[in-house]
Design a protein around this motif. Sequence first.
Motif, PDB file in Angstrom:
ATOM      1  N   MET A 228       0.844  -1.173   0.000  1.00  0.00           N
ATOM      2  CA  MET A 228       0.000   0.000   0.000  1.00  0.00           C
ATOM      3  C   MET A 228       0.895   1.243   0.000  1.00  0.00           C
ATOM      4  O   MET A 228       1.835   1.345   0.773  1.00  0.00           O
ATOM      5  N   ALA A 229       0.598   2.168  -0.832  1.00  0.00           N
ATOM      6  CA  ALA A 229       1.403   3.386  -0.939  1.00  0.00           C
ATOM      7  C   ALA A 229       1.170   4.298   0.263  1.00  0.00           C
ATOM      8  O   ALA A 229       0.137   4.230   0.933  1.00  0.00           O
ATOM      9  N   LYS A 230       2.144   5.149   0.514  1.00  0.00           N
ATOM     10  CA  LYS A 230       2.032   6.073   1.650  1.00  0.00           C
ATOM     11  C   LYS A 230       0.846   7.011   1.490  1.00  0.00           C
ATOM     12  O   LYS A 230       0.181   7.352   2.464  1.00  0.00           O
ATOM     13  N   THR A 231       0.600   7.431   0.266  1.00  0.00           N
ATOM     14  CA  THR A 231      -0.519   8.350   0.051  1.00  0.00           C
ATOM     15  C   THR A 231      -1.850   7.658   0.301  1.00  0.00           C
ATOM     16  O   THR A 231      -2.792   8.296   0.767  1.00  0.00           O
ATOM     17  N   GLN A 232      -1.912   6.372   0.020  1.00  0.00           N
ATOM     18  CA  GLN A 232      -3.151   5.640   0.291  1.00  0.00           C
ATOM     19  C   GLN A 232      -3.402   5.523   1.792  1.00  0.00           C
ATOM     20  O   GLN A 232      -4.538   5.626   2.239  1.00  0.00           O
ATOM     21  N   VAL A 233      -2.352   5.325   2.546  1.00  0.00           N
ATOM     22  CA  VAL A 233      -2.494   5.222   4.002  1.00  0.00           C
ATOM     23  C   VAL A 233      -2.979   6.554   4.570  1.00  0.00           C
ATOM     24  O   VAL A 233      -3.895   6.598   5.400  1.00  0.00           O
ATOM     25  N   LEU A 234      -2.366   7.646   4.110  1.00  0.00           N
ATOM     26  CA  LEU A 234      -2.783   8.962   4.587  1.00  0.00           C
ATOM     27  C   LEU A 234      -4.213   9.283   4.170  1.00  0.00           C
ATOM     28  O   LEU A 234      -4.993   9.827   4.963  1.00  0.00           O
ATOM     29  N   ALA A 235      -4.573   8.931   2.948  1.00  0.00           N
ATOM     30  CA  ALA A 235      -5.933   9.185   2.472  1.00  0.00           C
ATOM     31  C   ALA A 235      -6.945   8.356   3.262  1.00  0.00           C
ATOM     32  O   ALA A 235      -8.017   8.851   3.623  1.00  0.00           O
ATOM     33  N   GLU A 236      -6.609   7.126   3.545  1.00  0.00           N
ATOM     34  CA  GLU A 236      -7.513   6.268   4.310  1.00  0.00           C
ATOM     35  C   GLU A 236      -7.660   6.775   5.752  1.00  0.00           C
ATOM     36  O   GLU A 236      -8.754   6.756   6.315  1.00  0.00           O
ATOM     37  N   PHE A 237      -6.557   7.239   6.337  1.00  0.00           N
ATOM     38  CA  PHE A 237      -6.621   7.782   7.694  1.00  0.00           C
ATOM     39  C   PHE A 237      -7.477   9.048   7.720  1.00  0.00           C
ATOM     40  O   PHE A 237      -8.290   9.239   8.624  1.00  0.00           O
ATOM     41  N   TRP A 238      -7.299   9.923   6.735  1.00  0.00           N
ATOM     42  CA  TRP A 238      -8.097  11.150   6.667  1.00  0.00           C
ATOM     43  C   TRP A 238      -9.575  10.813   6.482  1.00  0.00           C
ATOM     44  O   TRP A 238     -10.446  11.435   7.083  1.00  0.00           O
ATOM     45  N   GLU A 239      -9.858   9.815   5.652  1.00  0.00           N
ATOM     46  CA  GLU A 239     -11.250   9.398   5.442  1.00  0.00           C
ATOM     47  C   GLU A 239     -11.846   8.856   6.745  1.00  0.00           C
ATOM     48  O   GLU A 239     -13.000   9.116   7.066  1.00  0.00           O
ATOM     49  N   PHE A 240     -11.050   8.108   7.510  1.00  0.00           N
ATOM     50  CA  PHE A 240     -11.503   7.600   8.799  1.00  0.00           C
ATOM     51  C   PHE A 240     -11.839   8.754   9.749  1.00  0.00           C
ATOM     52  O   PHE A 240     -12.863   8.729  10.432  1.00  0.00           O
ATOM     53  N   LEU A 241     -10.952   9.764   9.792  1.00  0.00           N
ATOM     54  CA  LEU A 241     -11.194  10.909  10.671  1.00  0.00           C
ATOM     55  C   LEU A 241     -12.469  11.648  10.277  1.00  0.00           C
ATOM     56  O   LEU A 241     -13.250  12.057  11.134  1.00  0.00           O
ATOM     57  N   ARG A 242     -12.656  11.843   8.987  1.00  0.00           N
ATOM     58  CA  ARG A 242     -13.842  12.570   8.527  1.00  0.00           C
ATOM     59  C   ARG A 242     -15.120  11.781   8.764  1.00  0.00           C
ATOM     60  O   ARG A 242     -16.127  12.323   9.217  1.00  0.00           O
ATOM     61  N   PHE A 243     -15.093  10.497   8.475  1.00  0.00           N
ATOM     62  CA  PHE A 243     -16.292   9.670   8.586  1.00  0.00           C
ATOM     63  C   PHE A 243     -16.728   9.509  10.038  1.00  0.00           C
ATOM     64  O   PHE A 243     -17.911   9.578  10.352  1.00  0.00           O
ATOM     65  N   ASN A 244     -15.765   9.312  10.932  1.00  0.00           N
ATOM     66  CA  ASN A 244     -16.078   9.067  12.343  1.00  0.00           C
ATOM     67  C   ASN A 244     -16.037  10.325  13.203  1.00  0.00           C
ATOM     68  O   ASN A 244     -16.212  10.242  14.419  1.00  0.00           O
ATOM     69  N   LYS A 245     -15.779  11.485  12.584  1.00  0.00           N
ATOM     70  CA  LYS A 245     -15.729  12.764  13.298  1.00  0.00           C
ATOM     71  C   LYS A 245     -14.746  12.725  14.470  1.00  0.00           C
ATOM     72  O   LYS A 245     -15.030  13.177  15.565  1.00  0.00           O
ATOM     73  N   LYS A 246     -13.584  12.179  14.226  1.00  0.00           N
ATOM     74  CA  LYS A 246     -12.559  12.073  15.264  1.00  0.00           C
ATOM     75  C   LYS A 246     -11.372  12.980  14.934  1.00  0.00           C
ATOM     76  O   LYS A 246     -10.222  12.559  14.889  1.00  0.00           O
TER      77      LYS A 246
END
Length: 52
Positions: free
Chosen positions: A1-19
Amino acid sequence: MAKTQVLAEFWEFLRFNKKYWLLPIVIVLVLAGLLIVLAQGSAVAPFIYTLF
């Protein structure tokens, strides 16, 4: 998994879960880790380890 994918997935997690409060914690941990790794071989290392 590319570094940008990890960062994008983490950002999506933060946005989706409001954390958004996790973001400063992660940034501080990453900066502390980088400080330890970069200063490990230098003459500054003994002074940095006294901070922790």
